[in-house]
Design a protein around this motif. Structure first.
Motif, PDB file in Angstrom:
ATOM      1  N   ARG A   3      40.014  37.367  39.328  1.00 37.53           N
ATOM      2  CA  ARG A   3      40.173  36.809  38.266  1.00 37.53           C
ATOM      3  C   ARG A   3      41.474  37.422  37.473  1.00 37.53           C
ATOM      4  NH1 ARG A   3      36.038  36.224  33.516  1.00 37.53           N
ATOM      5  NH2 ARG A   3      35.666  38.351  34.431  1.00 37.53           N
ATOM      6  N   LYS A   4      42.539  36.794  36.657  1.00 40.51           N
ATOM      7  CA  LYS A   4      43.478  36.893  36.088  1.00 40.51           C
ATOM      8  C   LYS A   4      42.982  38.196  34.610  1.00 40.51           C
ATOM      9  CE  LYS A   4      47.272  34.675  37.140  1.00 40.51           C
ATOM     10  NZ  LYS A   4      48.099  34.093  37.037  1.00 40.51           N
ATOM     11  N   PRO A   5      42.810  39.009  34.108  1.00 39.56           N
ATOM     12  CA  PRO A   5      42.246  39.173  33.209  1.00 39.56           C
ATOM     13  C   PRO A   5      43.178  38.792  31.961  1.00 39.56           C
ATOM     14  CG  PRO A   5      44.218  40.959  33.920  1.00 39.56           C
ATOM     15  CD  PRO A   5      44.108  39.721  34.789  1.00 39.56           C
ATOM     16  N   ALA A   6      42.580  38.856  31.064  1.00 39.03           N
ATOM     17  CA  ALA A   6      42.670  38.032  29.745  1.00 39.03           C
ATOM     18  C   ALA A   6      43.660  39.756  29.181  1.00 39.03           C
ATOM     19  CB  ALA A   6      41.234  37.655  28.769  1.00 39.03           C
ATOM     20  N   LEU A   7      44.739  38.651  28.442  1.00 40.29           N
ATOM     21  CA  LEU A   7      45.412  39.610  27.926  1.00 40.29           C
ATOM     22  C   LEU A   7      45.984  39.367  26.390  1.00 40.29           C
ATOM     23  CD1 LEU A   7      48.682  40.264  30.795  1.00 40.29           C
ATOM     24  CD2 LEU A   7      45.742  41.714  30.304  1.00 40.29           C
ATOM     25  N   PRO A   8      46.268  40.208  25.798  1.00 43.94           N
ATOM     26  CA  PRO A   8      46.644  39.914  24.703  1.00 43.94           C
ATOM     27  C   PRO A   8      47.863  39.620  24.515  1.00 43.94           C
ATOM     28  CG  PRO A   8      46.145  42.088  24.053  1.00 43.94           C
ATOM     29  CD  PRO A   8      45.557  41.785  25.487  1.00 43.94           C
ATOM     30  N   ASP A   9      48.424  38.737  23.121  1.00 46.16           N
ATOM     31  CA  ASP A   9      50.520  38.702  23.318  1.00 46.16           C
ATOM     32  C   ASP A   9      50.847  39.757  23.498  1.00 46.16           C
ATOM     33  OD1 ASP A   9      52.170  36.754  22.763  1.00 46.16           O
ATOM     34  OD2 ASP A   9      51.994  36.929  20.714  1.00 46.16           O
ATOM     35  N   ALA A  10      52.456  39.728  23.748  1.00 45.70           N
ATOM     36  CA  ALA A  10      53.422  40.704  23.835  1.00 45.70           C
ATOM     37  C   ALA A  10      53.722  41.169  22.295  1.00 45.70           C
ATOM     38  CB  ALA A  10      54.361  40.366  24.765  1.00 45.70           C
ATOM     39  N   ALA A  11      53.799  40.232  21.644  1.00 45.58           N
ATOM     40  CA  ALA A  11      54.328  40.312  20.254  1.00 45.58           C
ATOM     41  C   ALA A  11      52.997  41.071  19.318  1.00 45.58           C
ATOM     42  CB  ALA A  11      54.365  38.581  19.514  1.00 45.58           C
ATOM     43  N   ASP A  12      51.731  40.285  19.453  1.00 48.88           N
ATOM     44  CA  ASP A  12      51.028  41.294  18.700  1.00 48.88           C
ATOM     45  C   ASP A  12      51.058  43.010  19.835  1.00 48.88           C
ATOM     46  OD1 ASP A  12      49.628  38.716  17.542  1.00 48.88           O
ATOM     47  OD2 ASP A  12      48.623  39.039  18.783  1.00 48.88           O
ATOM     48  N   LEU A  13      50.880  43.325  20.543  1.00 47.56           N
ATOM     49  CA  LEU A  13      50.852  44.522  21.085  1.00 47.56           C
ATOM     50  C   LEU A  13      52.618  45.198  20.055  1.00 47.56           C
ATOM     51  CD1 LEU A  13      49.948  43.945  24.565  1.00 47.56           C
ATOM     52  CD2 LEU A  13      48.752  44.970  22.872  1.00 47.56           C
ATOM     53  N   ALA A  62      49.883  49.102  34.910  1.00 44.70           N
ATOM     54  CA  ALA A  62      50.108  47.892  35.489  1.00 44.70           C
ATOM     55  C   ALA A  62      49.722  46.800  34.087  1.00 44.70           C
ATOM     56  CB  ALA A  62      49.826  48.067  36.499  1.00 44.70           C
ATOM     57  N   LEU A  63      48.947  46.788  34.159  1.00 39.37           N
ATOM     58  CA  LEU A  63      48.158  45.807  32.976  1.00 39.37           C
ATOM     59  C   LEU A  63      49.456  45.426  31.610  1.00 39.37           C
ATOM     60  CD1 LEU A  63      46.091  44.052  33.181  1.00 39.37           C
ATOM     61  CD2 LEU A  63      44.165  45.195  31.694  1.00 39.37           C
ATOM     62  N   LEU A  64      48.964  46.704  31.209  1.00 37.25           N
ATOM     63  CA  LEU A  64      49.901  46.758  29.660  1.00 37.25           C
ATOM     64  C   LEU A  64      51.217  46.758  30.605  1.00 37.25           C
ATOM     65  CD1 LEU A  64      50.054  47.444  26.777  1.00 37.25           C
ATOM     66  CD2 LEU A  64      50.764  49.533  27.636  1.00 37.25           C
ATOM     67  N   ALA A  65      52.290  46.742  31.599  1.00 40.90           N
ATOM     68  CA  ALA A  65      53.187  46.442  31.874  1.00 40.90           C
ATOM     69  C   ALA A  65      53.097  44.562  31.967  1.00 40.90           C
ATOM     70  CB  ALA A  65      54.203  46.780  33.222  1.00 40.90           C
ATOM     71  N   ARG A  66      52.158  44.255  32.705  1.00 37.91           N
ATOM     72  CA  ARG A  66      52.306  42.749  32.602  1.00 37.91           C
ATOM     73  C   ARG A  66      51.579  41.431  30.965  1.00 37.91           C
ATOM     74  NH1 ARG A  66      46.997  40.609  36.126  1.00 37.91           N
ATOM     75  NH2 ARG A  66      47.327  42.904  36.718  1.00 37.91           N
ATOM     76  N   ALA A  67      51.326  42.314  30.246  1.00 36.15           N
ATOM     77  CA  ALA A  67      50.921  41.694  28.770  1.00 36.15           C
ATOM     78  C   ALA A  67      52.492  42.058  28.035  1.00 36.15           C
ATOM     79  CB  ALA A  67      49.918  42.458  28.548  1.00 36.15           C
ATOM     80  N   LEU A  68      53.430  42.752  28.177  1.00 37.54           N
ATOM     81  CA  LEU A  68      54.576  43.091  27.658  1.00 37.54           C
ATOM     82  C   LEU A  68      55.873  42.200  28.397  1.00 37.54           C
ATOM     83  CD1 LEU A  68      54.107  46.906  26.359  1.00 37.54           C
ATOM     84  CD2 LEU A  68      53.970  44.511  25.471  1.00 37.54           C
ATOM     85  N   GLY A  69      55.571  41.920  29.867  1.00 35.62           N
ATOM     86  CA  GLY A  69      56.273  41.322  30.488  1.00 35.62           C
ATOM     87  C   GLY A  69      57.684  42.290  30.796  1.00 35.62           C
ATOM     88  N   VAL A  70      57.225  43.439  30.829  1.00 37.00           N
ATOM     89  CA  VAL A  70      58.205  44.669  31.374  1.00 37.00           C
ATOM     90  C   VAL A  70      57.519  45.498  32.585  1.00 37.00           C
ATOM     91  CG1 VAL A  70      58.850  45.128  28.906  1.00 37.00           C
ATOM     92  CG2 VAL A  70      57.050  46.718  29.944  1.00 37.00           C
ATOM     93  N   PRO A  71      58.728  46.207  32.974  1.00 40.14           N
ATOM     94  CA  PRO A  71      58.409  47.054  34.558  1.00 40.14           C
ATOM     95  C   PRO A  71      57.554  47.956  34.709  1.00 40.14           C
ATOM     96  CG  PRO A  71      61.086  47.092  34.130  1.00 40.14           C
ATOM     97  CD  PRO A  71      60.288  46.535  32.658  1.00 40.14           C
ATOM     98  N   LYS A  72      57.061  48.122  35.181  1.00 40.04           N
ATOM     99  CA  LYS A  72      56.144  49.595  34.927  1.00 40.04           C
ATOM    100  C   LYS A  72      56.719  50.823  34.531  1.00 40.04           C
ATOM    101  CE  LYS A  72      53.683  48.321  39.044  1.00 40.04           C
ATOM    102  NZ  LYS A  72      52.715  48.747  40.202  1.00 40.04           N
ATOM    103  N   SER A  73      57.735  50.869  35.425  1.00 34.47           N
ATOM    104  CA  SER A  73      58.782  52.376  34.881  1.00 34.47           C
ATOM    105  C   SER A  73      59.419  52.431  34.163  1.00 34.47           C
ATOM    106  CB  SER A  73      59.811  52.007  35.787  1.00 34.47           C
ATOM    107  OG  SER A  73      61.149  51.477  36.041  1.00 34.47           O
ATOM    108  N   SER A  74      58.874  51.369  32.824  1.00 33.28           N
ATOM    109  CA  SER A  74      60.022  51.256  31.158  1.00 33.28           C
ATOM    110  C   SER A  74      58.654  52.417  30.524  1.00 33.28           C
ATOM    111  CB  SER A  74      59.921  50.247  31.153  1.00 33.28           C
ATOM    112  OG  SER A  74      59.502  49.262  31.011  1.00 33.28           O
TER     113      SER A  74
END
Length: 93
Positions: A3-13, A62-74
């Motif tokens: 299952r894809k994890p439930a992620l909060p909106d990037a703006a909320d984070l 990896a999870l936070l990068a996916r939620a924010l739409g940024v690369p993990k390296s950032s």
């Protein structure tokens, strides 16, 4: 099929980040599923990875990068690399 994890909106984070673009996290490793939620201005992150050899930290990034739409390296862990309470440095928006 996983299952894809439930992620909060990037703006909320990003709204929870401080002036230095740091975000507070509370991490729970060995969870039954990857998930992320916001409780009392702290991001609660649950990952299935074990807390050995940096596996849980890598899963959190990896999870936070996916939620924010940024690369993990950032993303980087500023404080709490071996603890459950962490502070992450986010890239500027």
């Amino acid at each position: 099929m996983a299952r894809k994890p439930a992620l909060p909106d990037a703006a909320d984070l990003r709204a929870l980040a401080d002036a230095q673009h740091c975000l507070s996290l509370r991490v729970t490793p060995n969870a039954s599923a990857d998930a992320m939620s916001i409780n009392d201005c702290v991001v609660q992150v649950r990952v299935t990875a074990t807390p050995e050899a940096g596996k849980a930290n890598a899963a959190v990034l990896a999870l936070l990068a996916r939620a924010l739409g940024v690369p993990k390296s950032s993303l980087s862990i500023v404080r709490g690399e071996t603890g459950r309470d962490k502070r992450l440095q986010l890239p500027p928006a």
